[in-house]
Design a protein around this motif. Structure first.
Motif, PDB file in Angstrom:
ATOM      1  N   ARG A 181       3.277  -7.856   3.596  1.00  0.00           N
ATOM      2  CA  ARG A 181       3.846  -6.502   3.702  1.00  0.00           C
ATOM      3  C   ARG A 181       2.799  -5.498   4.160  1.00  0.00           C
ATOM      4  NH1 ARG A 181       5.485  -5.866  -2.197  1.00  0.00           N
ATOM      5  NH2 ARG A 181       3.530  -6.965  -2.253  1.00  0.00           N
ATOM      6  N   ASN A 182       1.532  -5.786   3.888  1.00  0.00           N
ATOM      7  CA  ASN A 182       0.457  -4.865   4.243  1.00  0.00           C
ATOM      8  C   ASN A 182      -0.405  -5.401   5.381  1.00  0.00           C
ATOM      9  OD1 ASN A 182       0.971  -2.753   2.332  1.00  0.00           O
ATOM     10  ND2 ASN A 182       0.384  -4.217   0.759  1.00  0.00           N
ATOM     11  N   ALA A 183       0.150  -6.307   6.165  1.00  0.00           N
ATOM     12  CA  ALA A 183      -0.584  -6.879   7.292  1.00  0.00           C
ATOM     13  C   ALA A 183      -0.686  -5.879   8.439  1.00  0.00           C
ATOM     14  CB  ALA A 183       0.121  -8.141   7.777  1.00  0.00           C
ATOM     15  N   SER A 184      -1.706  -6.052   9.229  1.00  0.00           N
ATOM     16  CA  SER A 184      -1.858  -5.313  10.486  1.00  0.00           C
ATOM     17  C   SER A 184      -1.984  -6.334  11.600  1.00  0.00           C
ATOM     18  CB  SER A 184      -3.112  -4.428  10.469  1.00  0.00           C
ATOM     19  OG  SER A 184      -2.990  -3.433   9.484  1.00  0.00           O
TER      20      SER A 184
ATOM     21  N   ASP B 268      -0.533 -10.990   1.250  1.00  0.00           N
ATOM     22  CA  ASP B 268       0.443  -9.904   1.146  1.00  0.00           C
ATOM     23  C   ASP B 268       0.850  -9.475   2.546  1.00  0.00           C
ATOM     24  OD1 ASP B 268       2.018  -7.736   0.581  1.00  0.00           O
ATOM     25  OD2 ASP B 268       0.450  -6.581  -0.420  1.00  0.00           O
TER      26      ASP B 268
ATOM     27  N   ASP C 288       0.719  -1.592  12.156  1.00  0.00           N
ATOM     28  CA  ASP C 288       0.618  -1.747  10.705  1.00  0.00           C
ATOM     29  C   ASP C 288       1.832  -2.495  10.174  1.00  0.00           C
ATOM     30  OD1 ASP C 288      -1.845  -0.509  10.479  1.00  0.00           O
ATOM     31  OD2 ASP C 288      -0.945   1.476  10.380  1.00  0.00           O
ATOM     32  N   ALA C 289       1.887  -3.767  10.535  1.00  0.00           N
ATOM     33  CA  ALA C 289       2.970  -4.650  10.114  1.00  0.00           C
ATOM     34  C   ALA C 289       2.631  -6.056  10.596  1.00  0.00           C
ATOM     35  CB  ALA C 289       4.299  -4.186  10.712  1.00  0.00           C
TER      36      ALA C 289
ATOM     37  N   ARG D  63      10.951 -10.926   0.497  1.00  0.00           N
ATOM     38  CA  ARG D  63      10.577  -9.791  -0.371  1.00  0.00           C
ATOM     39  C   ARG D  63      11.782  -9.237  -1.115  1.00  0.00           C
ATOM     40  NH1 ARG D  63       8.040  -6.716   4.645  1.00  0.00           N
ATOM     41  NH2 ARG D  63       9.200  -8.056   5.972  1.00  0.00           N
TER      42      ARG D  63
END
Length: 118
Positions: A52-55, A50, A68-69, A14
């Motif tokens: 960066r917005n994984a859970s 994406d 939340d990552a 990123r």
């Protein structure tokens, strides 16, 4: 035979995309790679993800735990995938080798188990 190609990027990927020139070069490499697979008629499905917005979800002692990552157990970000249909594992490995993620991170090649219909 179908294979799932999972594109893994290094954790600093990123940061690389923050540089507009590098981001443009990487995007072009991906467009060329995906275009080559489409032109060869081997790509069945795929998309960019994406991370960066994984859970991350785990259940421990009957309780759901949500982070939340991306998974902290991973050393590389899961950036996307394709499903390809080719004659053999060797051909799938060839396509994985051509992936831009194989130069910066790595590409996993996973056989797809055929669906059994009743």
């Amino acid at each position: 035979m179908e294979f799932f190609l999972a594109f893994r990027q290094p954790p600093d990927a990123r940061d690389i995309y923050a540089d507009p020139l590098k981001a443009q070069q990487i995007s072009l490499a991906w467009k060329q790679y995906m275009g080559a697979m489409a032109a060869a008629g081997v790509m069945r499905a795929g998309t960019q993800l994406d991370p960066r917005n994984a859970s991350t979800v785990r259940v421990r002692n009957g309780q759901r735990q949500v982070r939340d990552a991306p998974s902290p157990d991973e050393h590389a970000l899961f950036g996307g995938y394709v499903v390809i249909s080719v004659e053999s594992l060797e051909v799938a490995l060839h396509w994985a080798e051509r992936s831009p993620s194989s130069s910066a991170g790595y590409t996993e090649v996973i056989p797809v188990v055929p669906t059994i219909r009743a």
